[in-house]
Design an enzyme around this catalytic site. Structure first.
Site, short mmCIF file in Angstrom:
data_model
loop_
_atom_site.label_atom_id
_atom_site.label_comp_id
_atom_site.label_asym_id
_atom_site.label_seq_id
_atom_site.Cartn_x
_atom_site.Cartn_y
_atom_site.Cartn_z
N ASP A 65 0.88 -1.25 -0.13
CA ASP A 65 0.11 0.01 0.03
C ASP A 65 0.83 1.31 -0.10
OD1 ASP A 65 -2.29 -1.44 -0.06
OD2 ASP A 65 -2.83 -1.28 2.14
N ASP A 119 -6.38 -8.03 14.10
CA ASP A 119 -5.84 -9.48 14.26
C ASP A 119 -6.74 -10.03 15.56
OD1 ASP A 119 -4.88 -7.55 15.93
OD2 ASP A 119 -2.59 -7.98 15.73
#
Length: 548
Positions: free
Chosen positions: A133, A284
């Site tokens: 990114d 996560d």
């Protein structure tokens, strides 16, 4: 007596006596009772933390004494072509996807890519997916991928036309590519993580032979732990987290929080749990909790170690801790009712998840550390009617500290500065946790700080800041391109951390008050803790960054 024009006079001594009497009455009737209640609450929280630390220590002791390693608790066989199922035509080595999400990681991108490409796994049974990114105008990552692709590696360089959801968004989009459907498992590494070549051979067998296991998490080790005192103290905290907390969660409950990297997931689990979500800054942990509620089990393999880098500047560490404290608290608020209503896990597992994992681990630990040790103890000096029992202010804290220090025996001599440093950081952690619980202010702030790579080099940290976004998916990036970075013009007060300086002054005054008036004997701790706040407040910790 003060004489005024016209023969009037003011009895200053009398006014002083009246004010002192009134303040004493207010202090005894209102202030002291309120502080006693606060002290009681702090003592209860301290006992809660002690019980939790004793529990996880006992579990780890049992695991060590009886040698209950993961290979003993679960079915595990070494990867060997001789044991493959040739009759069914099934390939012995399953298809593994290796994901490496990164953002402007120009100092470390080669480390993770090289380590992934050197994994000891058949080339035709592994796909390396680099999710880039970056806004860096130079195609460094893409060129590195081309080099390895020319050698024969199946490496895919993937970019997006936006950064919605940040890491969670990149991982989610990465799972949508057509070639992922052929993969059974996905190993994840952040850009500075360097797995050993046998990483997959030591972790994937747990997933192959135990269909109930969704995640294999490995331990982090640190290439720059000895860079400065701050990195040594980070190592102590993280070693305890992995060696004790993760081990206990894995052994007793088959659940713990995914650390976001250096782990291997069963791909079907990710889909079963609802995929990656970007509703918090801890995607996560979000996935891990949802997977645990779906009935999946996790295993922590502490013998498998993956090298990575610790943040070596205080600014980078402070932002990291904000995210790690705010995100879990925010996730707790969003998922507590879902956990209670869940029908797939037992009541005992729900209690562990809500009480131990979230409430004590992510809220109480931050609140108790800051409020008790940095606020209530100095206030008990300034308000002498408030007494704190010796067992609460001394015995239990010492015992908790000893329990937490076993993770890094080689750093036992750093216990005192480590405790003082953790108390300073609790100021930021309780603030972040409160923001997460209330969902205000910087709740979705996401700051990505580039790694330094080589500890001997220094470079300017480049930050990505997300502010005032209701959801990470809607957040916008505020960041200059690397090539046009300009040195910020900081005013003198912007070079210091004012919150730490104010806390240092408060503790320093309380220490002197204890010597002069109260004489409770807290002054040694108060002076040491105030010095710790001053050192960090004046930015005399971590490495210095040379801006060129």
């Amino acid at each position: 007596m003060l004489e005024l024009i016209g023969g009037l006079s003011i009895d200053l001594k009398g006014i002083e006596d009246v004010l002192a009497t009134k303040w004493k009455q207010i202090r005894m009737i209102i202030v002291a009772p309120l502080l006693r209640v606060a002290v009681l609450i702090c003592l209860i929280m301290t006992v809660m933390i002690l019980v939790e630390k004793l529990l996880v220590a006992f579990i780890c002791l049992v695991v060590k004494v009886f040698k209950l390693k993961p290979e003993k608790r679960y079915k595990w066989k070494p990867m060997s072509p001789e044991t493959s199922d040739l009759e069914s035509g099934v390939q012995f080595y399953p298809m593994v996807l290796v994901q490496i999400p990164m953002y402007n990681e120009k100092e470390v991108y080669k480390l993770s890519i090289r380590a992934a490409c050197n994994l000891d796994w058949p080339f035709d049974r592994m796909i390396i997916q680099v999710l880039d990114d970056s806004t860096d105008p130079v195609d460094l990552v893409e060129n590195e991928c081309k080099i390895w692709k020319a050698i024969g590696l199946n490496i895919r360089y993937q970019v997006r036309n936006n950064r919605k959801g940040y890491k969670a968004g990149a991982l989610k989009e990465g799972m949508m590519h057509y070639y992922v459907k052929d993969c059974d498992y996905v190993a994840m590494f952040d850009a500075d993580f360097q797995p050993e070549s046998d990483f997959l051979k030591r972790t994937v067998p747990f997933l192959i032979h135990n269909p109930e296991i969704a995640l294999v998490q490995t331990r982090w080790t640190f290439v720059n732990a000895d860079e400065c005192l701050m990195t040594r103290m980070q190592e102590m905290s993280l070693d305890y987290h992995f060696k004790i907390e993760q081990e206990a969660g894995s052994s007793a409950f088959a659940f713990f929080g995914f650390n976001g990297t250096a782990g291997v997931w069963r791909i079907s689990t990710i889909a079963d749990a609802g995929g990656w979500k970007d509703r918090t800054t801890v995607e996560d942990m979000d996935l891990a909790v949802r997977s645990g509620l779906a009935g999946w089990k996790f295993v922590y393999v502490g013998d498998v170690k993956v090298k990575c880098e610790l943040p070596s500047t205080f600014k980078a560490y402070r932002y990291q801790q904000h995210r790690w404290s705010c995100g879990p608290a925010n996730l707790f608020k969003k998922m507590v009712l879902e956990i209670i209503a869940n029908k797939k896990v037992s009541t005992w597992e729900k209690i562990h998840l809500i009480y131990n994992f979230f409430f004590v681990g992510k809220v109480v630990s931050h609140a108790s550390t800051y409020i008790f040790y940095c606020v209530m103890i100095p206030l008990s000096v300034l308000i002498p009617e408030v007494e704190i029992p010796l067992w609460g202010v001394s015995y239990i804290p010492i015992f908790i500290t000893l329990l937490k220090s076993v993770g890094t025996p080689s750093s036992l001599h750093l216990v005192i500065p480590w405790v003082l440093f953790e108390n300073v950081m609790s100021l930021h952690r309780i603030k972040a946790a409160t923001i997460g619980l209330l969902e205000v202010g910087r709740v979705n702030e996401w700051i990505v700080t580039t790694k330094l790579g080589d500890a001997s080099k220094t470079k300017q940290n480049v930050e990505v800041v997300v502010n005032d976004a209701e959801d990470l998916a809607e957040a916008k990036v505020i960041e200059p391109l690397l090539g046009v970075y300009k040195k910020p013009q900081l005013m003198i007060w912007q070079r210091f951390h004012m919150a730490e300086l104010w806390m240092g002054a408060f503790l320093f005054i309380a220490g002197f008050y204890d010597i002069a008036y109260t004489k409770k004997g807290y002054f040694i701790y108060l002076f040491l803790q105030s010095y710790a706040f001053f050192i960090i407040g004046f930015n005399f910790i971590g490495t210095s960054v040379n801006i060129s």
